[in-house]
Design an enzyme around this catalytic site. Structure first.
Site, PDB file in Angstrom:
ATOM      1  N   ASN A 221       1.026  -0.757   0.191  1.00  0.00           N
ATOM      2  CA  ASN A 221      -0.335   0.622   0.092  1.00  0.00           C
ATOM      3  C   ASN A 221       0.892   1.667   0.129  1.00  0.00           C
ATOM      4  O   ASN A 221       1.627   1.301   1.079  1.00  0.00           O
ATOM      5  CB  ASN A 221      -1.275   0.388   1.336  1.00  0.00           C
ATOM      6  CG  ASN A 221      -1.368  -1.139   1.025  1.00  0.00           C
ATOM      7  OD1 ASN A 221      -3.189  -1.108   0.385  1.00  0.00           O
ATOM      8  ND2 ASN A 221      -2.177  -1.795   1.780  1.00  0.00           N
ATOM      9  N   GLU A 222       1.312   1.908  -1.238  1.00  0.00           N
ATOM     10  CA  GLU A 222       2.173   3.453  -1.422  1.00  0.00           C
ATOM     11  C   GLU A 222       1.623   4.092  -0.677  1.00  0.00           C
ATOM     12  O   GLU A 222       0.533   4.486  -0.382  1.00  0.00           O
ATOM     13  CB  GLU A 222       2.537   2.991  -3.208  1.00  0.00           C
ATOM     14  CG  GLU A 222       3.619   1.518  -3.217  1.00  0.00           C
ATOM     15  CD  GLU A 222       4.760   1.601  -2.595  1.00  0.00           C
ATOM     16  OE1 GLU A 222       5.093   2.107  -1.637  1.00  0.00           O
ATOM     17  OE2 GLU A 222       5.749   0.618  -3.309  1.00  0.00           O
ATOM     18  N   PRO A 223       2.170   5.292  -0.831  1.00  0.00           N
ATOM     19  CA  PRO A 223       1.784   6.885  -0.306  1.00  0.00           C
ATOM     20  C   PRO A 223       0.540   7.341  -1.124  1.00  0.00           C
ATOM     21  O   PRO A 223      -0.031   6.835  -2.346  1.00  0.00           O
ATOM     22  CB  PRO A 223       2.577   6.963  -0.501  1.00  0.00           C
ATOM     23  CG  PRO A 223       4.249   6.772  -0.584  1.00  0.00           C
ATOM     24  CD  PRO A 223       3.355   5.294  -0.761  1.00  0.00           C
TER      25      PRO A 223
END
Length: 644
Positions: free
Chosen positions: A176-178
């Site tokens: 879950n990236e920025p």
């Protein structure tokens, strides 16, 4: 067995002994700090084992969310040990992995399917049908349906009992990236460039790292009844501080865990080093002013006030939570003079000690005037990259210097570099069939495979001859250069074997042969599972075996840092200045390592070449000393002593 309540109440005794108290008013996520990542991992494994046994007694499955990467490796190894030695059964366990690269075949050695089999599943009695990992080999039109079904399957078991997490330097949990939404579920996501850079060593180059992945969502993770996040090493410190103390934001997805009421971050001291109660405890509350903490605080205050040490005032101390220190020392004048002298006495142009001089205020002993020295270098270039100026100074000042390259460094040589050397050798010796075999082997093997033994041998020779070029340039006789080829490294793959008795025996042998007065070793612990850490553990293991020997009573161990980090100013115990000419000489020595100069495979997220990183780091250290009010040098190499 360590229950959840006990885990929550554990404190880090080492910090308490240092006078740093458990006041956590800046922190929004419960965390426990340990001296050692191995022990911390065993604590987590014990909690998981207890949960498995509890669910078994209740007659229902234990549903685990599992992570990959280097952080949980020791947890999995301990779970395997518990299975083999203490009868822990996984027959009632159902697992759901966080993520998988996309596209990615299950058989690929870089896949998380492969990772989980290697580190856990093939060593325990979990039923195959109970293992769930996102599929990386789906057709594009199948991805959405798979993600929905993955979520439904988790819910069919009543949700996750326990979710194990690591944390990426972007703050991602899972992948879950920025920008990931609080309510996101399992989905396909595009990976951040920094995430791909961190994965590049495992893929032998960022160009081989997939750009996408399938990951559980934030909401899926938060629905777990218990969450434990692992973080090891200084390179995770900055993002851990943001996750634990920062505001909740989608730009740091791990901050969402502040909303979970049963989350614990399990940290080692490196990963915890940026937390306020550890970095600047005087801002949290009263603390015991030890010598080390005093030095740390004064250096910090100089930076905060933008003043040199001797210009700090009573008001500077009082305005920044240091009134207790000021009361103890009497006045800022007395304290400033004391700390100025402490830092001044770390600086020496005689790293082997100045012969026949008063050494009461010097970091090294004056006698014996000519010392026997071993420089341990994890890879075949760490010696000149990290302490090339000091290396040169020790030789110039007449000490008997030995350099010992602990590993061959063969996996850091690219295939195209090996092809170049094989073709040249083949032209010079056309009747030798080995070079043709090497070329055929390289061309038949893609960049993600494991090199054949003859290819590894060639790549190792490339690194070896480059090292000899550098040591000869510095004036070191060939017979004082040693290539140890520690067995733990020689797998031909990124994944290494555990440190073994044979590795430590090899280290013991060279130490006993030389009987050194000084040992220099790489103390770069940014990655606690990396080669530098294993090589340092090999040294510590050897020192532990040999410490009762008579010659070891006169042996001092100095630790240098690698190309990535320098010691903090308050940690430095020996600072060796370099002249402009010596900076240039160090640069030239590094240039002998041509296979690592351009397009090096393990570049990380720093695009600078290693020689540039090293040079700028040394100049920055000198600038910090000057800013504190000390002499203005071109560059400085820094060391911290290890006491055994």
């Amino acid at each position: 067995m360590i229950a959840e309540e006990q885990l929550r109440n554990l404190t880090d005794i080492s910090y308490q002994e240092a006078g740093i108290y458990e006041n956590t008013r800046f922190e929004k996520i419960h965390n426990v700090v340990y001296d050692d990542a191995h022990y911390a991992s065993s604590v987590v494994a014990a909690e998981i084992a207890q949960l498995i046994r509890e669910r078994e007694q209740e007659g229902r499955p234990c549903v685990l969310g599992l992570a990959t990467g280097s952080s949980p490796i020791r947890v999995y190894e301990e779970l395997v040990r518990l299975h083999r030695e203490e009868g822990l059964s996984f027959k009632n366990v159902v697992t759901f992995n966080l993520d998988e690269y996309y596209p990615m075949s299950n058989q690929n050695v870089q896949s998380y399917h492969y990772f989980m089999q290697e580190y856990l599943f093939k060593h325990i009695d979990i039923p195959e049908e109970n293992i769930n990992i996102p599929k990386g080999d789906l057709e594009p039109e199948e991805v959405l349906e798979f993600c929905v079904s993955y979520e439904k399957k988790i819910k069919s078991y009543g949700g996750l009992d326990f979710q194990l997490l690591g944390i990426g330097r972007t703050g991602h949990i899972g992948f879950n990236e920025p920008g990931s939404h609080f309510n996101s579920r399992t989905r396909l996501i595009t990976l951040d460039h920094l995430t791909r850079s961190d994965a590049a060593p495992a893929f032998l180059g960022i160009e081989n790292v997939p750009k996408k992945a399938i990951t559980m969502g934030i909401r899926t993770v938060l629905d777990a009844r218990r969450v434990v996040l692992l973080a090891w090493g200084q390179n995770k410190a900055e993002i851990v501080q943001k996750a634990v103390e920062g505001e909740i934001t989608s730009q740091v997805p791990s901050t969402y865990l502040q909303e979970h009421d049963n989350t614990t971050f399990i940290l080692d001291k490196g990963a915890a080093s940026e937390l306020t109660r550890i970095k600047t405890p005087w801002l949290v509350g009263p603390c015991e002013w030890t010598t080390e903490l005093t030095r740390k605080a004064v250096v910090w205050l100089c930076d905060k006030a933008q003043k040199s040490i001797l210009r700090l005032t009573d008001k500077d101390y009082n305005d920044n939570g240091m009134e207790g220190l000021l009361t103890k020392e009497g006045s800022s004048y007395n304290l400033n003079i004391k700390m100025f002298n402490v830092l001044q006495h770390t600086i020496t142009g005689w790293p082997g000690g100045k012969p026949h001089a008063d050494d009461s205020n010097r970091p090294e002993r004056s006698e014996p005037a000519k010392k026997r020295v071993i420089i341990f270098s994890p890879h075949p270039d760490d010696d000149v990259i990290s302490m090339g100026g000091t290396f040169d100074r020790l030789i110039e000042q007449g000490h008997e210097v030995h350099v010992a390259y602990q590993t061959s460094g063969n996996i850091a040589v690219s295939n195209h570099e090996a092809i170049k050397f094989a073709e040249v050798a083949g032209q010079l010796s056309p009747k030798e069939t080995i070079y043709k075999q090497i070329l055929e082997s390289i061309r038949a093997n893609n960049e993600r495979g494991i090199d054949a033994p003859e290819v590894r041998a060639l790549k190792g020779l490339i690194r070896q001859k480059e090292s000899l070029g550098a040591t000869r340039y510095l004036g070191l006789p060939d017979e004082q250069v040693h290539f140890l080829k520690l067995p733990f490294y020689e797998t031909g793959a990124i994944k290494k074997n555990p440190l073994g008795r044979e590795d430590i025996n090899i280290m013991c042998s060279i130490i006993e042969a030389v009987k050194p007065h000084q040992i220099y070793a790489a103390g770069d612990l940014a990655d606690p599972h990396g080669t530098h850490k294993v090589c340092l553990d090999a040294l510590f293991g050897a020192v532990d075996v040999l410490k009762e020997k008579e010659f070891m009573k006169d042996c001092w161990v100095w630790l240098y840092r690698g190309a990535w980090h320098e010691w903090d100013m308050h940690e430095i115990e020996m600072a060796v200045p370099m002249s402009p000419d010596q900076v240039l000489k160090k640069r030239n020595a590094i240039f002998f390592h041509q296979s690592q100069k351009d397009g090096v495979m393990f570049q990380g997220d720093d695009s600078r070449e290693f020689w540039v990183r090293a040079e700028e780091r040394n100049k920055e250290t000198a600038a910090k000393y000057h800013k504190l009010g000390l002499a203005d040098y071109a560059a400085i190499e820094a060391f911290k002593r290890y006491y055994f």
